[in-house]
Structure formats: C-alpha cells, structure tokens
Design a protein around this motif. Structure first.
Motif, short mmCIF file in Angstrom:
data_model
loop_
_atom_site.label_atom_id
_atom_site.label_comp_id
_atom_site.label_asym_id
_atom_site.label_seq_id
_atom_site.Cartn_x
_atom_site.Cartn_y
_atom_site.Cartn_z
N GLU A 288 0.84 -1.19 0.00
CA GLU A 288 0.00 0.00 0.00
C GLU A 288 0.88 1.25 0.00
O GLU A 288 2.01 1.22 0.44
N GLU A 289 0.31 2.35 -0.48
CA GLU A 289 1.00 3.64 -0.48
C GLU A 289 1.01 4.21 0.94
O GLU A 289 0.18 3.87 1.77
N GLY A 290 1.95 5.09 1.21
CA GLY A 290 2.00 5.78 2.49
C GLY A 290 3.31 5.55 3.21
O GLY A 290 4.22 4.89 2.71
#
Length: 79
Positions: A63-65
């Motif tokens: 996931e992004e972040g």
C-alpha cells in the motif's frame, strides 16, 4: 538521553521472522523500538533512515504511504 548506536539496535529488535524464515521489518515496529530507547521519530524519519543506512532490506509494501514493510533479500541470488 538517546544515543546514536541505539538506532541500529532498535532496527535489529524490530526484525520479525515468519514461519517460512522470511525476515521483515515494518516502519511501525521500528518506530516503536526507537521509542523504547527515547528516540521520537515519525514514520517518515524512520523510512528515510532505513533507505540510507540499510542496504540488505528492500521495500515490499503493498500500500502507499509511510507505513511500509521491508524484507531481507540476498543481492547475490542466494549464493
């Protein structure tokens, strides 16, 4: 008072080993270990340190972040 050598120790403490033998580190675990040693880092600072000072782990996040996962790899193809 925090000491520089504690950062490396905190990273090593954050390494988890799965049942299949894969070693991973999450940014959250690393930050938690740092907090135990009086280091107050956010996820961004921890990611930056890992990217610069740790060359045996690579990003395997799904996931992004800033909450990332890094896995140990062998750059020599297992040899």
């Amino acid at each position: 008072m925090p000491r520089r050598y504690e950062i490396d120790a905190a990273f090593k403490q954050a390494i988890k080993k799965s049942e299949k033998g894969r070693r991973t580190v999450t940014t959250e675990d690393f930050v938690a270990e740092l907090a135990k040693l009086n280091w107050r880092w956010d996820l961004r600072e921890a990611n930056h340190w890992i990217e610069i000072y740790v060359n045996t782990f690579h990003d395997v996040s799904t996931e992004e972040g800033e909450a990332r996962t890094f896995a140990l790899y062998n750059p020599n193809g297992g040899r």
